[in-house]
Write a protein that holds these residues in place. Structure first.
Motif, PDB file in Angstrom:
ATOM      1  N   GLY A 130       0.812  -1.363  -0.024  1.00 44.37           N
ATOM      2  CA  GLY A 130      -0.020  -0.108   0.028  1.00 44.37           C
ATOM      3  C   GLY A 130       0.942   1.331  -0.054  1.00 44.37           C
ATOM      4  N   GLU A 131       0.287   2.295   0.160  1.00 45.26           N
ATOM      5  CA  GLU A 131       0.925   3.539   0.074  1.00 45.26           C
ATOM      6  C   GLU A 131       1.078   4.587   1.190  1.00 45.26           C
ATOM      7  OE1 GLU A 131       2.620   4.599  -2.621  1.00 45.26           O
ATOM      8  OE2 GLU A 131       1.896   2.990  -3.709  1.00 45.26           O
ATOM      9  N   SER A 132       0.510   3.770   2.609  1.00 45.89           N
ATOM     10  CA  SER A 132       0.657   4.776   3.832  1.00 45.89           C
ATOM     11  C   SER A 132       2.197   4.492   4.347  1.00 45.89           C
ATOM     12  CB  SER A 132      -0.433   4.427   4.480  1.00 45.89           C
ATOM     13  OG  SER A 132      -0.385   3.371   5.216  1.00 45.89           O
ATOM     14  N   GLY A 133       2.764   5.502   4.943  1.00 48.17           N
ATOM     15  CA  GLY A 133       4.135   5.254   5.599  1.00 48.17           C
ATOM     16  C   GLY A 133       5.163   5.391   4.548  1.00 48.17           C
ATOM     17  N   SER A 134       6.050   6.128   5.007  1.00 46.23           N
ATOM     18  CA  SER A 134       7.270   6.352   4.109  1.00 46.23           C
ATOM     19  C   SER A 134       8.184   5.089   4.177  1.00 46.23           C
ATOM     20  CB  SER A 134       8.373   7.363   4.738  1.00 46.23           C
ATOM     21  OG  SER A 134       9.084   6.812   5.758  1.00 46.23           O
ATOM     22  N   ASP A 135       8.779   5.174   2.753  1.00 37.95           N
ATOM     23  CA  ASP A 135       9.854   4.041   2.505  1.00 37.95           C
ATOM     24  C   ASP A 135      10.761   3.735   3.690  1.00 37.95           C
ATOM     25  OD1 ASP A 135       8.389   4.070  -0.071  1.00 37.95           O
ATOM     26  OD2 ASP A 135       9.957   5.615  -0.939  1.00 37.95           O
ATOM     27  N   VAL A 136      11.404   4.835   4.021  1.00 33.31           N
ATOM     28  CA  VAL A 136      12.451   4.813   5.062  1.00 33.31           C
ATOM     29  C   VAL A 136      11.988   4.131   6.354  1.00 33.31           C
ATOM     30  CG1 VAL A 136      14.163   5.928   6.425  1.00 33.31           C
ATOM     31  CG2 VAL A 136      13.946   6.389   4.020  1.00 33.31           C
ATOM     32  N   GLU A 137      10.881   4.760   6.601  1.00 33.33           N
ATOM     33  CA  GLU A 137      10.107   4.075   8.141  1.00 33.33           C
ATOM     34  C   GLU A 137       9.891   2.895   8.047  1.00 33.33           C
ATOM     35  OE1 GLU A 137       7.581   6.133  11.433  1.00 33.33           O
ATOM     36  OE2 GLU A 137       7.073   6.846   9.558  1.00 33.33           O
ATOM     37  N   LEU A 138       9.118   2.231   6.872  1.00 37.20           N
ATOM     38  CA  LEU A 138       8.744   0.942   6.738  1.00 37.20           C
ATOM     39  C   LEU A 138       9.831  -0.236   6.538  1.00 37.20           C
ATOM     40  CD1 LEU A 138       5.832   1.187   4.353  1.00 37.20           C
ATOM     41  CD2 LEU A 138       5.666   0.725   6.669  1.00 37.20           C
ATOM     42  N   ALA A 139      11.053   0.306   5.981  1.00 35.56           N
ATOM     43  CA  ALA A 139      11.938  -0.794   5.812  1.00 35.56           C
ATOM     44  C   ALA A 139      12.459  -1.671   6.942  1.00 35.56           C
ATOM     45  CB  ALA A 139      13.253  -0.019   5.260  1.00 35.56           C
ATOM     46  N   PRO A 140      12.636  -0.999   8.252  1.00 40.14           N
ATOM     47  CA  PRO A 140      12.861  -1.858   9.389  1.00 40.14           C
ATOM     48  C   PRO A 140      11.867  -2.898   9.502  1.00 40.14           C
ATOM     49  CG  PRO A 140      13.567   0.511   9.768  1.00 40.14           C
ATOM     50  CD  PRO A 140      12.626   0.376   8.465  1.00 40.14           C
ATOM     51  N   LEU A 141      10.527  -2.882   9.249  1.00 35.51           N
ATOM     52  CA  LEU A 141       9.570  -3.582   9.839  1.00 35.51           C
ATOM     53  C   LEU A 141       9.805  -4.950   9.016  1.00 35.51           C
ATOM     54  CD1 LEU A 141       6.158  -1.482   9.762  1.00 35.51           C
ATOM     55  CD2 LEU A 141       8.058  -1.780  11.634  1.00 35.51           C
ATOM     56  N   LEU A 142      10.634  -4.922   7.960  1.00 32.63           N
ATOM     57  CA  LEU A 142      10.711  -6.102   6.804  1.00 32.63           C
ATOM     58  C   LEU A 142      11.467  -7.452   7.640  1.00 32.63           C
ATOM     59  CD1 LEU A 142       9.553  -6.642   4.195  1.00 32.63           C
ATOM     60  CD2 LEU A 142       9.103  -4.472   4.886  1.00 32.63           C
ATOM     61  N   CYS A 143      12.585  -6.851   8.351  1.00 34.98           N
ATOM     62  CA  CYS A 143      13.055  -7.955   9.225  1.00 34.98           C
ATOM     63  C   CYS A 143      12.914  -7.786  10.715  1.00 34.98           C
ATOM     64  CB  CYS A 143      14.323  -8.333   8.711  1.00 34.98           C
ATOM     65  SG  CYS A 143      15.380  -9.583   9.498  1.00 34.98           S
ATOM     66  N   ALA A 144      13.456  -6.532  11.130  1.00 35.23           N
ATOM     67  CA  ALA A 144      13.436  -6.307  12.638  1.00 35.23           C
ATOM     68  C   ALA A 144      12.055  -6.551  13.265  1.00 35.23           C
ATOM     69  CB  ALA A 144      14.217  -5.019  12.743  1.00 35.23           C
ATOM     70  N   GLY A 145      11.481  -6.210  12.568  1.00 34.33           N
ATOM     71  CA  GLY A 145       9.735  -6.059  12.968  1.00 34.33           C
ATOM     72  C   GLY A 145       9.284  -7.417  12.663  1.00 34.33           C
ATOM     73  N   LEU A 146       9.450  -8.259  11.455  1.00 33.40           N
ATOM     74  CA  LEU A 146       8.855  -9.610  11.246  1.00 33.40           C
ATOM     75  C   LEU A 146       9.448 -10.560  12.169  1.00 33.40           C
ATOM     76  CD1 LEU A 146       8.676  -9.861   7.310  1.00 33.40           C
ATOM     77  CD2 LEU A 146       6.722  -9.725   9.167  1.00 33.40           C
ATOM     78  N   ILE A 147      10.627 -10.477  12.263  1.00 30.48           N
ATOM     79  CA  ILE A 147      11.441 -11.689  13.150  1.00 30.48           C
ATOM     80  C   ILE A 147      11.241 -11.220  14.623  1.00 30.48           C
ATOM     81  CG2 ILE A 147      13.638 -12.652  13.792  1.00 30.48           C
ATOM     82  CD1 ILE A 147      13.042 -13.299  11.037  1.00 30.48           C
ATOM     83  N   GLY A 148      10.961 -10.089  14.927  1.00 27.77           N
ATOM     84  CA  GLY A 148      10.846  -9.730  16.195  1.00 27.77           C
ATOM     85  C   GLY A 148       9.238 -10.039  16.723  1.00 27.77           C
ATOM     86  N   TRP A 149       8.411 -10.014  15.795  1.00 26.00           N
ATOM     87  CA  TRP A 149       7.081 -10.400  15.933  1.00 26.00           C
ATOM     88  C   TRP A 149       6.958 -11.808  16.186  1.00 26.00           C
ATOM     89  CZ3 TRP A 149       2.380  -9.428  17.440  1.00 26.00           C
ATOM     90  CH2 TRP A 149       1.298 -10.189  16.915  1.00 26.00           C
ATOM     91  N   ARG A 150       7.657 -12.495  15.493  1.00 32.11           N
ATOM     92  CA  ARG A 150       7.910 -14.067  15.569  1.00 32.11           C
ATOM     93  C   ARG A 150       8.270 -14.295  17.031  1.00 32.11           C
ATOM     94  NH1 ARG A 150       6.895 -18.671  12.433  1.00 32.11           N
ATOM     95  NH2 ARG A 150       7.748 -20.289  13.169  1.00 32.11           N
ATOM     96  N   ALA A 151       9.426 -13.734  17.234  1.00 28.07           N
ATOM     97  CA  ALA A 151       9.882 -13.977  18.741  1.00 28.07           C
ATOM     98  C   ALA A 151       8.915 -13.893  19.929  1.00 28.07           C
ATOM     99  CB  ALA A 151      11.234 -13.187  18.680  1.00 28.07           C
ATOM    100  N   LEU A 152       8.094 -12.338  19.639  1.00 29.12           N
ATOM    101  CA  LEU A 152       7.180 -11.964  20.710  1.00 29.12           C
ATOM    102  C   LEU A 152       6.068 -13.187  20.809  1.00 29.12           C
ATOM    103  CD1 LEU A 152       6.255  -9.849  22.547  1.00 29.12           C
ATOM    104  CD2 LEU A 152       5.120  -8.644  20.771  1.00 29.12           C
ATOM    105  N   ARG A 153       5.563 -13.420  19.718  1.00 36.20           N
ATOM    106  CA  ARG A 153       4.570 -14.556  19.626  1.00 36.20           C
ATOM    107  C   ARG A 153       5.079 -15.882  20.641  1.00 36.20           C
ATOM    108  NH1 ARG A 153       2.940 -15.247  14.127  1.00 36.20           N
ATOM    109  NH2 ARG A 153       4.026 -17.167  14.580  1.00 36.20           N
TER     110      ARG A 153
END
Ligand code: ZN
Ligand code: ZN
Length: 327
Positions: free
Chosen positions: A134-157
């Motif tokens: 989608g188009e909400s959120g800046s490219d730079v701000e979203l980038a860390p979600l693709l691993c730091a966020g995703l793997i972090g989310w899996r770890a949190l679960r």
């Protein structure tokens, strides 16, 4: 296209001109808008992970815009913004793929490790492993979600319903997951390198109830702890910090050796487990959750050509949050 390429382990990346790659069947080519710098990239460069493909373009937190489609691509169109994560391809037929654990696939291909990644102006990806953004959120701000966020989310679960949650290593992943944990109503206890007052203040600013040195005992026993720092000596320390029945989740892809420790630290049904990679379902869940949490990533941007500087600054802990390369 241009890329920062690793030609030999433990040497600096080099600025390289390459022909624009042509997408094969079910592949897309994206114009890279931003690419996060992950600690795993350091492990790749340092030769701490087995069998990298060389030369390789690192980078697996890619935000890009689709500019070319291979045959058989469905669900994505030219001009669409997508995220390309670490999990670049799976076999689809091994017992893990068939059993809903594609993160453990027997023949996986990882982005920026076995196929070229996003330290570049363009990148190829298997379309089935790219996430529409989608188009909400800046490219730079979203980038860390693709691993730091995703793997972090899996770890949190994996940490279960722990209310008192310890985070060891307050870098890119912890600063995202602390925000999710607070939103879920958990109490966050942040552990940093000794005397790192800046990171401890950063953790408190994101709602941590307590922040201190990783050698310190938390003020209350924890229900679970997640280790983002690649430091094996933290495993017994985290075990000592969790209550009976508590969990210690190791979220990194590589860790220095774990020292031997007394069984008493594990006794009373404490457990240690690791988190490996991600499934596409993790990505769908987390990218749906992120805007609802209102995650704000703290980033330091570097021009693509300064990727080596970004890696060195990450190694030295010179910034809070995440580094992001911009072509
Ligand atoms: Zn498989
Ligand atoms: Zn990563």
């Amino acid at each position: 296209m241009h890329a920062m390429m690793l030609r030999q382990l433990r040497t600096p990346l080099t600025w390289t001109e390459l022909p624009d790659p042509v997408p094969g069947d079910r592949e897309i080519r994206v114009r890279v808008l931003a690419c996060g710098v992950c600690r795993t990239d350091l492990h790749v460069v340092d030769g701490e992970l087995p069998h990298p493909r060389l030369p390789i373009v690192p980078g697996h937190e890619i935000i890009g815009r689709v500019e070319s489609l291979g045959l058989g691509v469905t669900g994505l169109s030219i001009g669409q913004r997508v995220g390309i994560p670490w999990l670049g391809h799976t076999c689809g037929h091994c017992p893990y793929c068939r059993g809903g654990q594609e993160n453990l696939c027997d023949e996986p291909v990882f982005t920026g490790y076995q196929r070229h990644g996003g330290y570049a102006t363009a990148a190829l990806a298997d379309a089935r492993f790219a996430f529409p953004l989608g188009e909400s959120g800046s490219d730079v701000e979203l980038a860390p979600l693709l691993c730091a966020g995703l793997i972090g989310w899996r770890a949190l679960r994996m940490a279960g319903d722990a209310r008192r949650l310890g985070l060891y290593g307050f870098g890119a992943a912890a600063h995202v997951i602390a925000q999710v944990a607070r939103w879920q109503g958990r109490d966050v206890y942040a552990f940093t390198r000794a005397n790192d007052a800046a990171s401890q203040a950063f953790a408190r600013s994101l709602g941590a109830r307590w922040a201190g040195d990783s050698d310190a005992a938390p003020p209350e026993p924890l229900d679970a702890a997640i280790l983002f720092a690649p430091v094996g000596a933290l495993v017994p320390k985290a075990l000592a910090a969790v209550r009976k029945g508590g969990r210690v989740v190791c979220a990194g892809i590589h860790m220095s050796p774990i020292p031997s420790f007394d069984y008493a630290l594990l006794w009373e049904e404490r457990s240690i487990l690791s988190v490996a990679n991600l499934t596409r379902q993790d990505g769908v869940e987390f990218l749906d959750l992120a805007p609802r949490v209102g995650i704000h990533t703290h980033t330091r941007t570097y021009p693509l050509r300064e990727a080596n500087q970004a890696l060195e600054d990450l190694r030295a802990g010179r910034f809070d949050g995440a580094a992001v390369l911009v072509p």
